[in-house]
Design an enzyme around this catalytic site. Structure first.
Site, PDB file in Angstrom:
ATOM      1  CB  CYS A 128     -16.528  -1.544  -3.382  1.00 27.34           C
ATOM      2  SG  CYS A 128     -15.765  -3.089  -2.821  1.00 27.34           S
ATOM      3  CB  CYS A 131     -13.069  -1.672  -1.835  1.00 27.05           C
ATOM      4  SG  CYS A 131     -13.710  -2.864  -3.010  1.00 27.05           S
ATOM      5  CG  ASP A 132     -13.546   2.224  -0.973  1.00 26.84           C
ATOM      6  OD1 ASP A 132     -12.382   1.835  -1.165  1.00 26.84           O
ATOM      7  OD2 ASP A 132     -14.294   2.594  -1.890  1.00 26.84           O
TER       8      ASP A 132
END
Length: 310
Positions: A128, A131-132
């Site tokens: 992801c 997300c990261d």
């Protein structure tokens, strides 16, 4: 067979959020946690994009959600559900129970390649980028994929990483023309065509990738980050034949029977009245913990309203 009020199948952000709402409304709630309690967040280290979750790891956040649901009376069964019926019976590994309503929140799993990537979750490997990406500021990273999701992940990473390389197995992208243009015209993105990831090296973190180029040449490159964007698999195969409608990719179709919308006033309702669904087993687009949690709340409120109508 004793009859209970609500069964929630799944214990990720969607399932636990639903349980917090239903149990707080004093509706008897049973959570079937399954074989992977906590869902995908249990494979995440630091959290920066979940409201109120700053400073927590993924597993810590899921433990807190579970504790909050339990505080209001939700009962957790560490069992995997094998089958449900339109009569609201739930068959698990430990037996069968009947309920007045069911909330499905079984999530989805990212597709993996089996090249040793699971060893590096949170240690240079992610599924992801949205997300990261911020954890890879100034780093050299690689994205595996050729569809729209891979382009989205690549573009998210260009805001932080010093070098982003897209690894494409074919000699063309599968993404839409508009999405292709974003990377083909972007000098910050390097594309390696007809290239396959065959191995990952590193003691504690991702350090090197082993690639097979189109002429079968093996090449080793240094890497500080690796992202997979090759799709997800919704955890819904067990629903086949249950009456819950799935789309061609296996995602649950909410509010639809035979292609016709029917669940007016209950947007999370499945093709079985009284069975609602939420989270990544429904959502093929966003796939974020916070959107899954929001959908879990929607499902809980729809279920409460539906039970009252009965």
């Amino acid at each position: 067979m004793n009859k209970h009020k609500i069964a929630i199948i799944g214990s990720g952000p969607a399932g636990y959020s639903a349980a917090i709402y239903t149990s707080r409304a004093e509706i008897e709630t049973t959570i079937y946690a399954g074989k992977e309690p906590g869902g995908q967040l249990t494979k995440t280290t630091e959290i920066e994009n979940y409201p109120g979750g700053l400073g927590l790891t993924g597993p810590e956040l899921m433990v807190k959600m579970g504790e909050q649901a339990s505080k209001f009376g939700a009962i957790t069964k560490w069992e995997e559900v094998e089958k449900i019926s339109s009569q609201f019976s739930v068959l698990s590994s430990q037996g069968e129970e009947k309920y007045d309503g069911i909330i499905i929140a079984t999530g989805a799993s990212p597709r993996l390649m089996g090249v040793g990537e699971e060893k590096y979750y949170g240690k240079g490997f992610s599924t992801c980028a949205v997300c990261d990406a911020a954890f890879y500021k100034g780093k050299t990273v690689y994205v595996v994929g050729g569809g729209d999701a891979a382009i989205e992940d690549t573009m998210a990473l260009t805001k932080f990483a010093s070098q982003v390389t897209l690894l494409v197995r074919r000699d063309e992208l599968r993404a839409s023309k508009a999405m292709q243009k974003k990377v083909l015209d972007n000098p910050e993105v390097k594309i390696m065509w007809e290239t396959e990831l065959v191995g990952i090296k590193g003691d504690e973190r991702v350090e090197k990738l082993e690639l097979r180029i189109k002429n079968q040449e093996l090449r080793e490159v240094k890497a500080e980050g690796l992202f997979f964007a090759i799709g997800h698999i919704p955890a819904t195969k067990w629903l086949e034949g249950s009456g819950v409608e799935l789309d061609k990719k296996g995602y649950i179709k909410n509010g639809v029977v035979g292609g016709v919308s029917w669940a007016k006033g209950y947007p999370t309702m499945t093709a079985i009245p009284g069975v609602v669904a939420a989270g990544d087993c429904v959502d093929y687009r966003y796939r974020q913990a916070v959107t899954a949690a929001g959908m879990g709340v929607m499902a809980a409120l729809d279920m409460e309203k539906w039970l009252e109508s009965k």
